[in-house]
Design an enzyme around this catalytic site. Sequence first.
Site, short mmCIF file in Angstrom:
data_model
loop_
_atom_site.label_atom_id
_atom_site.label_comp_id
_atom_site.label_asym_id
_atom_site.label_seq_id
_atom_site.Cartn_x
_atom_site.Cartn_y
_atom_site.Cartn_z
N ALA A 63 0.85 -1.19 0.00
CA ALA A 63 0.00 0.00 0.00
C ALA A 63 0.89 1.25 0.00
O ALA A 63 2.00 1.22 0.54
CB ALA A 63 -0.89 -0.01 1.23
N GLY A 108 1.37 -5.87 0.52
CA GLY A 108 0.30 -5.99 -0.47
C GLY A 108 0.82 -6.34 -1.87
O GLY A 108 0.10 -6.92 -2.68
N GLU A 111 1.10 -9.96 -1.78
CA GLU A 111 -0.27 -10.49 -1.74
C GLU A 111 -0.92 -10.44 -3.13
O GLU A 111 -1.65 -11.35 -3.52
CB GLU A 111 -1.10 -9.72 -0.72
N GLU A 131 4.50 -7.05 7.34
CA GLU A 131 3.44 -6.38 8.11
C GLU A 131 3.63 -6.40 9.62
O GLU A 131 3.35 -5.41 10.28
CB GLU A 131 2.07 -6.97 7.75
N1 COA Z 1 4.49 3.66 0.03
C1 COA Z 1 4.83 4.91 -0.34
N2 COA Z 1 6.05 5.22 -0.80
C2 COA Z 1 6.97 4.23 -0.86
C3 COA Z 1 6.68 2.90 -0.48
C4 COA Z 1 5.36 2.62 -0.01
N3 COA Z 1 4.98 1.38 0.36
N4 COA Z 1 7.79 2.16 -0.63
C5 COA Z 1 8.74 2.99 -1.11
N5 COA Z 1 8.24 4.25 -1.25
C6 COA Z 1 8.92 5.45 -1.68
C7 COA Z 1 9.98 5.88 -0.67
O1 COA Z 1 9.41 6.58 0.41
C8 COA Z 1 10.84 6.75 -1.55
O2 COA Z 1 10.25 8.00 -1.69
P1 COA Z 1 11.13 9.37 -1.64
O3 COA Z 1 11.95 9.31 -2.89
O4 COA Z 1 10.08 10.44 -1.67
O5 COA Z 1 11.92 9.31 -0.39
C9 COA Z 1 10.79 6.04 -2.90
O6 COA Z 1 9.66 5.20 -2.87
C10 COA Z 1 12.00 5.16 -3.15
O7 COA Z 1 12.15 4.32 -2.02
P2 COA Z 1 13.57 3.66 -1.66
O8 COA Z 1 13.39 2.91 -0.39
O9 COA Z 1 14.64 4.69 -1.71
O10 COA Z 1 13.72 2.71 -2.93
P3 COA Z 1 14.62 1.40 -3.09
O11 COA Z 1 14.56 1.09 -4.54
O12 COA Z 1 15.95 1.55 -2.44
O13 COA Z 1 13.84 0.24 -2.29
C11 COA Z 1 11.85 -0.97 -1.62
C12 COA Z 1 12.58 -0.19 -2.74
C13 COA Z 1 10.47 -1.32 -2.13
C14 COA Z 1 12.63 -2.25 -1.31
C15 COA Z 1 11.78 -0.08 -0.36
O14 COA Z 1 11.26 1.19 -0.73
C16 COA Z 1 10.91 -0.62 0.75
O15 COA Z 1 11.31 -1.50 1.48
N6 COA Z 1 9.69 -0.03 0.89
C17 COA Z 1 8.79 -0.34 1.99
C18 COA Z 1 7.94 -1.55 1.64
C19 COA Z 1 6.95 -1.86 2.72
O16 COA Z 1 7.29 -2.06 3.88
N7 COA Z 1 5.66 -1.85 2.32
C20 COA Z 1 4.57 -2.00 3.23
C21 COA Z 1 4.20 -3.41 3.40
S1 COA Z 1 2.85 -3.57 4.50
#
Ligand code: COA
Length: 257
Positions: A63, A108, A111, A131
């Site tokens: 999400a 998600g 999922e 989560e």
């Molecule tokens: N919702 C909103 N924004 C998100 C996001 C999410 N679930 N996941 C990543 N972003 C955004 C980051 O905040 C960042 O934004 P910014 O440039 O404004 O700071 C941008 O995407 C890039 O994120 P970054 O972490 O630097 O990218 P990455 O390529 O190094 O890593 C992921 C990618 C997906 C591995 C990492 O972003 C991550 O672990 N995200 C969280 C995933 C998560 O926990 N989701 C919820 C599950 S319930």
Amino acid sequence: MDWIVEDRGEIEVWTLNGEARRNSITCAALRQLLDELHRAAEARRLRCVVLTGAGQRAFCAGADLKERARMSEAEVHAFHADLRAALRSIETSPKVFVAALNGAALGGGLELALACDLRVMSSAAELGLPEVSLGIIPGGGGTQRLARAIGVARAKDLVLTARRIDVAEALAYGLVTRAAPPELLRQVALETAAEVARNAPVSLRQAKRAIDGGLHLPMEEALDLENRLYQDCLGTKDRLEALRAFAEKRSPSFTGE
Ligand code: COA
């Protein structure tokens, strides 16, 4: 456009289009997904949908947590209900869904992939349900679909630790069945979809129903379900076409009738 829909005839590619936010799912993206699912179920020519994400960093990071922080509790409930409906709609769709995991599939995002019928994965991607590290549990079917896909012990290992796994572990668990280097993933996903799409549409629909519907029934009931779904195929023109094609030593041309 939250999803880019590419029409390739019997196959469509739906790409989550939010690379800057790692293809995390917004309310708007979810609404469009529900609309596309509704359309796809009725699209006669369509046999297989490839779901993927823009760029190589993420398939879908779950999400959109930034949008989520601005949402009221009622809006969060509505989002959650829509997400559950969308994933169930993929799972029960008459079309076959292939998840092409071009990058991280988390929460998600995983999922969404679990609701698909087949999963192919980039060798650079990672998968996880984080989560419990965020004060919630997987609520888009993750606890149920992951346990059914890879078994209870492995599902608990992933869900209760919130850890992420790489392609080797995902393949070993059977969570994905095919893998490719990032630059070849789309090609492998399209080849997989083509292998599916050349088959008889009614057969695809009934086989998916038989496997999913029978899995947790007692064996007698499961075999009865399979038999009913098998009988439905007997009256199709496509079955006769396949027999003709076999006799004539050519590939069958299926119409879905
Ligand atoms: N919702 C909103 N924004 C998100 C996001 C999410 N679930 N996941 C990543 N972003 C955004 C980051 O905040 C960042 O934004 P910014 O440039 O404004 O700071 C941008 O995407 C890039 O994120 P970054 O972490 O630097 O990218 P990455 O390529 O190094 O890593 C992921 C990618 C997906 C591995 C990492 O972003 C991550 O672990 N995200 C969280 C995933 C998560 O926990 N989701 C919820 C599950 S319930």
